[in-house]
Design an enzyme around this catalytic site. Sequence first.
Site, PDB file in Angstrom:
ATOM      1  CG  ASN A 145      -0.286   0.016   2.516  1.00  0.00           C
ATOM      2  OD1 ASN A 145       0.898  -0.304   2.610  1.00  0.00           O
ATOM      3  ND2 ASN A 145      -1.017   0.368   3.557  1.00  0.00           N
ATOM      4  CB  CYS A 146       4.447   1.952   0.021  1.00  0.00           C
ATOM      5  SG  CYS A 146       5.665   3.249  -0.260  1.00  0.00           S
TER       6      CYS A 146
END
Length: 115
Positions: free
Chosen positions: A10-11
């Site tokens: 999710n970065c």
Amino acid sequence: MTITMYGITNCDTIKKARVWLESRDVPYRFHDYRAEGIEAGKLNGWVGKVGWEILLNKASTTFRELADKDKQGLDEKKAKALMLAKPTMIKRPVLELGDRVLVGFKPDVYEQAVK
């Protein structure tokens, strides 16, 4: 040359780097720290190549949430222990290209590296 990208799914920076690689049809394997962790030997190898100061992401939420005592007196040993315990403190992405290691995403650096 085998390319492996290390990070967390999710970065935002990981997402940008993945889109960059995929839009250029560069094959790579993704290693998610949250799902797979990181081995001490792998981290030691990166530290030997780029230094713990480059790898430790002091701007990360995980690092900022540490107790002050854990942030003080940082040296290589302490930084490695922190990154092994909580790999989300490792800057993202880490890209392994054979024996080379790139930390962070800079399109111009990636362009040169994957030629």
